[in-house]
Design an enzyme around this catalytic site. Structure first.
Site, short mmCIF file in Angstrom:
data_model
loop_
_atom_site.label_atom_id
_atom_site.label_comp_id
_atom_site.label_asym_id
_atom_site.label_seq_id
_atom_site.Cartn_x
_atom_site.Cartn_y
_atom_site.Cartn_z
N GLU A 135 -21.99 11.67 21.13
CA GLU A 135 -21.66 10.74 20.06
C GLU A 135 -20.59 11.30 19.12
O GLU A 135 -20.91 11.90 18.09
CB GLU A 135 -22.91 10.36 19.25
CG GLU A 135 -22.62 9.33 18.17
CD GLU A 135 -23.82 9.03 17.28
OE1 GLU A 135 -23.69 8.15 16.40
OE2 GLU A 135 -24.88 9.65 17.46
N LYS A 193 -21.91 7.44 23.07
CA LYS A 193 -22.23 6.57 21.95
C LYS A 193 -21.03 6.57 21.01
O LYS A 193 -20.68 7.60 20.42
CB LYS A 193 -23.50 7.03 21.22
CG LYS A 193 -23.90 6.11 20.07
CD LYS A 193 -25.30 6.43 19.54
CE LYS A 193 -25.66 5.51 18.39
NZ LYS A 193 -27.06 5.70 17.93
#
Length: 297
Positions: A177, A214
Site C-alpha cells: 500500500e 492497495k
C-alpha cells in the site's frame, strides 16, 4: 503454503475488502466518529477494548459475510482477540466466509523526499509466524506519498517490495500500500511515477509469486489497468483516502477491475447508540453500495 480456497476467493470473487485495522494513532478518531468520546476510556487497554467491541459488532452483523465482503484487514490486537470465544481470524473465515489479513506496519517515518517510509519492523518475522499460526491469509502495510518526487516514490516502492518478499517467504500474501495523498496538487504526476516504479519492481518478483496492491483512487480513471491485468498481481484494491463514501464509490466505479478496501467509508453512519436493527440496516446499505461500486469497476 497459502490456503488455496482463500486464494481463489481473493483472486476471483466479486466483493470488497473491509479495512478494520485502525491502529493506536487512529483509534480515538474512529471511536469518536462511532459516538464514543475520549472521556469514555482512561488508558489504551480500555480504548482498544472499546474498538474491539465495535469491530466485533460489525463482524457479527448479518450483513457482514463473504457474499459481499470477501476479505477483512485486522489490527494486531484484533487478531489476538476473540469473538464469542473464537480467535478473530478463525471466526472471520469459519463463521463469516471472509479472508483474514493483518496490518503489520508500525507506522510512518517523518517526511523525506516527499514521502513517508514505514518505520522499522524488527520483530516482523515473529509477527508473521504468529499470523500463520492464527490462520491469517495475508498482510497489509502502508506508506504515504506526499509529492511527485521520483526518488522518494522509488524508495517507498522498493521498501514495500523488499518487505513484501519477506512476507511471501512465510507463505502469506502481502498487500502493498503506497498511498498517494489525495490532497496534494501534483497527485496525478505522483501516480504516474508510482505506476512506473511498481511495474519495474513487479519485473523483479521471483517467478510464480504474486502480490496484492492497495492504491489511492487515481485522478485518471483506469490508470492502474496494466497492474490489474498483470499476472503477478492477485488483486488491486482501492483505499478511500478520506473521500466521503459516496464520492469514493463514484470514483471506484470508474476503474474497471479495481475493488474497494475502505475503512472510514465503511463505518460512516454507524453509531454506538444505534439499536442492533438500526446498526445492521445501516451497515447492510453501506456494504451493498460498496459492493456495487466494486462490481461496476
Amino acid at each position: 503454503m497459502m490456503n488455496a480456497t482463500m486464494a481463489k476467493q481473493m483472486a476471483e470473487k466479486d466483493g470488497f475488502i473491509a479495512a478494520l485495522d485502525q491502529s493506536g494513532g487512529s483509534t480515538p478518531k474512529a471511536l469518536k466518529l462511532y459516538g464514543i468520546k475520549e472521556s469514555a476510556y482512561s488508558n489504551d487497554e480500555e480504548m482498544f477494548a472499546l474498538i474491539h467491541t465495535m469491530r466485533s459488532r460489525i463482524i457479527k452483523s448479518p450483513a457482514f459475510t463473504g457474499d459481499k465482503v470477501i476479505g477483512a484487514i485486522l489490527f494486531e490486537r484484533t487478531m489476538d482477540g476473540e469473538i464469542d470465544g473464537i480467535p478473530t481470524a478463525e471466526y472471520l473465515w469459519n463463521k463469516r466466509g471472509i479472508v483474514p489479513f493483518l496490518k503489520v506496519d508500525k507506522g510512518l517515518m517523518d517526511d523525506a523526499n516527499g514521502v513517508q517510509l514505514m518505520k522499522p519492523m524488527g520483530d516482523l518475522d515473529v509477527l508473521l509466524k504468529r499470523a500463520v499460526e492464527k490462520s491469517v491469509f495475508g498482510t497489509k502495510m502502508r506508506s504515504v506519498i506526499n509529492a511527485a518526487n521520483e526518488d522518494g516514490i522509488e524508495a517507498v516502492v522498493a521498501q514495500q517490495f523488499e518487505i513484501g518478499n519477506q512476507i511471501l517467504s512465510h507463505g502469506l500474501m502481502p498487500i502493498i500500500e503506497p498511498e498517494v495523498n489525495i490532497k496534494i496538487e501534483d497527485k496525478q504526476d505522483a501516480e504516474n511515477l508510482l505506476l512506473a516504479s511498481i511495474k519495474a519492481h513487479l519485473e523483479k518478483l521471483p517467478e510464480g509469486r504474486q502480490v496484492m496492491l492497495k492504491l489511492s483512487l487515481p485522478t485518471e480513471a483506469n490508470l492502474y489497468k496494466p497492474l490489474i491485468e498483470d499476472p503477478r498481481v492477485m488483486r488491486v484494491v482501492a483505499l478511500s483516502g478520506g473521500y466521503p463514501r459516496d464520492e469514493a464509490n463514484r470514483l471506484l466505479s470508474q476503474n474497471a477491475g479495481m475493488i474497494a478496501s475502505f475503512s472510514r467509508a465503511l463505518t460512516e453512519g454507524l453509531s454506538d447508540g444505534q439499536s442492533d436493527a438500526e446498526f445492521d440496516s445501516t451497515l447492510s446499505a453501506t456494504i451493498d453500495s460498496i459492493f456495487e461500486a466494486s462490481r461496476k469497476g
